[in-house]
Design a protein around this motif. Structure first.
Motif, short mmCIF file in Angstrom:
data_model
loop_
_atom_site.label_atom_id
_atom_site.label_comp_id
_atom_site.label_asym_id
_atom_site.label_seq_id
_atom_site.Cartn_x
_atom_site.Cartn_y
_atom_site.Cartn_z
N SER A 1 -16.57 26.99 -10.76
CA SER A 1 -16.09 26.44 -9.49
C SER A 1 -15.07 27.42 -8.93
CB SER A 1 -15.42 25.09 -9.69
OG SER A 1 -14.65 24.79 -8.53
N ASN A 2 -15.19 27.70 -7.63
CA ASN A 2 -14.21 28.61 -7.03
C ASN A 2 -12.93 27.88 -6.61
OD1 ASN A 2 -16.85 30.63 -6.15
ND2 ASN A 2 -14.99 31.51 -6.99
N TYR A 3 -12.81 26.61 -7.05
CA TYR A 3 -11.53 25.93 -6.87
C TYR A 3 -10.90 25.70 -8.25
CZ TYR A 3 -7.93 22.60 -5.48
OH TYR A 3 -6.72 21.98 -5.28
N PRO A 4 -10.24 26.71 -8.80
CA PRO A 4 -9.66 26.58 -10.14
C PRO A 4 -8.30 25.89 -10.08
CG PRO A 4 -9.37 28.81 -9.35
CD PRO A 4 -10.00 28.05 -8.23
N GLU A 5 -8.33 24.56 -10.00
CA GLU A 5 -7.09 23.79 -9.78
C GLU A 5 -6.13 23.86 -10.95
OE1 GLU A 5 -8.31 19.71 -9.36
OE2 GLU A 5 -9.31 19.74 -11.29
N ARG A 6 -6.59 24.41 -12.10
CA ARG A 6 -5.66 24.57 -13.23
C ARG A 6 -5.22 26.03 -13.39
NH1 ARG A 6 -7.70 20.61 -18.16
NH2 ARG A 6 -8.18 18.80 -16.87
#
Ligand code: NDP
Length: 429
Positions: free
Chosen positions: A217-222
């Motif tokens: 995922s290109n949203y690496p929220e961590r």
């Protein structure tokens, strides 16, 4: 780099800047060779990087100066075609430096992989079955990429979500596995994809469903990096504007972006003006960073400002920026492109975590540069003066003609290619 304060750098010739940098950074002859080379990215290297190669495309590489973060000095390589970005970042970095510098921090570099499962006979049972096997799934992911664990990273967590549960949803119900992986100093796309693909058969077995997508995922929220600056108003004084006026103008400009997506998108583009050039210069994937940054700006369901600007109890301007930052020190083209290797040397960062913090601080500086200009003289004054050189070149000016025509364009307040062409003709006559 002992200091990133290099007074007069702006007025040096390119040759003088290169020589100074070579000396200051103790660059090897080979490194310096790339800096002075007409074709730093050799055609056979380029031909091995992508498909159907017919040439290479160059961008100006500038140095953002004056950056002090957590007490360490950074000269920031920035690859960008847009005038005034490097100057503005350096200008703000100097102000922040006089206020003690940026403070930055970052989470561990935990990236997210996704596995999509459809057609489960019972989605809740499938979710339970996966969660029961969480430990062994994480172990299996690590077995698919053992070298990462040897570096202190690896898969470390797993979550399961069910999408489109509500009856009447226009999309198929599906189960999504999130695999969280500490990718150490790599951006990690290929690492994550390898792990996700290796888990697919086990996931199908446990869920009785069919796996389709297995991808990062290109949203690496961590994988977040943060930068902060606190600037007393007296350092913000500009022309006829008091420091307090500038501070309040910046806060109002932020409030506009925070409450209006039409403004937020332009506000955030200005932040990416600082971020992308460093991501590009260091050989990282700027599409990934862009995508993640905008997703973070919309994390609460409404697209809003990436930065937050406020006033503290002493009346100082406080700026904060937090973004996901999927950048690496290795992998992709980073160790392939000679200028990217050189950029890492100049930047002198030890880890991807440190690199991520530097990049976010440049984004924060760039945002303040734009807001400060917008809240005072307007953006065109400084921007057009620098833009005039590009306009002169676009109109066919070369050598000493560029400066002369650019100055005439500014004097006559007509920074247009049409006008520049007339001046080029006049000059030639
Ligand atoms: P690589 O596939 O090159 O993997 C990095 C490799 O570097 C690791 O496999 C590891 O190999 C080695 N390595 C050496 N030192 C370290 C260290 N300290 N920490 C971690 N790894 C180390 O690159 P990435 O997996 O990072 O993938 C990045 C590339 O993937 C980019 O080019 C990106 O554009 C592209 N990409 C992006 C996608 C997206 O954004 N959605 C999708 C697909 C690809 P070893 O352990 O074997 O030594």
């Amino acid at each position: 780099m002992e200091t990133s304060r290099i007074p007069g750098f702006y007025n040096m010739t390119v040759e003088e800047r290169r020589r100074l940098l070579t000396k200051m950074e103790n660059l090897t002859d080979k490194d310096a060779g790339y800096l002075f080379s007409k074709e730093p990215l050799a055609m056979d290297t380029a031909d091995n990087m992508i498909e159907n190669v017919i040439g290479t495309f160059q961008l100006p590489l500038g140095l953002g100066l004056n950056f002090l973060m957590n007490g360490k000095d950074y000269c920031i390589p920035m690859a960008i075609e847009e005038p005034s970005v490097v100057a503005s970042a350096s200008h703000i970095a100097k102000i922040v430096r006089n206020a003690g510098g940026f403070t930055t921090d970052a989470t561990n570099r935990v990236m997210t992989g996704q596995i999509q499962v459809v057609g489960c006979p019972d989605f809740n049972e499938a979710k339970e079955a996966l969660l029961k096997q969480k430990k062994s799934l994480i172990e299996a992911a690590n077995n698919a990429y053992p070298s990462l664990m040897n570096r202190g990273g690896g898969a470390e967590d797993l979550e399961v979500r069910i999408l489109n549960e509500e009856s009447g949803s226009k999309y198929s119900q599906m189960l999504i596995v999130h695999l969280y992986v500490n990718t150490c100093d790599a951006m990690g796309a290929n690492i994550i994809n390898t792990m996700a693909e290796s888990l697919a058969p086990v996931v199908e077995g446990l869920t009785n469903g069919k796996v389709y997508l297995r991808i990062l995922s290109n949203y690496p929220e961590r994988c977040l990096a943060r930068a902060r600056c606190v600037i007393p108003p007296d350092l913000l004084k500009t022309g006829d504007f008091t420091g307090e006026e500038v501070r309040d103008g910046v806060i109002h400009a932020y409030e506009f972006a925070a409450s209006d997506p039409y403004r937020a998108v332009t506000h955030n583009k200005g932040i990416m003006n600082g971020i992308d050039p460093v991501v590009i210069a260091t050989g990282n994937d700027w599409r990934a960073v862009e995508a993640g940054a905008h997703a973070h700006a919309a994390r609460d369901g409404v697209y809003t400002s990436m930065t937050v600007w406020s006033k503290d109890e002493h009346g100082s301007l406080v700026g904060e920026l937090e973004l996901p930052m999927s950048v690496g020190m290795v992998g992709g083209s980073i160790r392939v492109h000679p200028i990217a290797k050189l950029a890492h040397k100049i930047l002198n960062v030890d880890s991807a975590r440190e690199l991520a913090q530097v990049i976010v601080a440049v984004g924060l500086a760039q945002n303040l540069g734009a807001l400060k200009a917008l809240a005072t003289d307007g953006i065109q004054k400084g921007h057009m003066a620098l833009h005039s050189r590009s306009v002169a070149i676009a109109a066919g000016a070369t050598g000493e003609m560029i400066d002369m025509i650019s100055e005439r364009l500014i004097e006559e307040k007509e920074i247009r290619v049409g006008k520049a062409k007339e001046l080029v003709e006049e000059y030639k006559k």
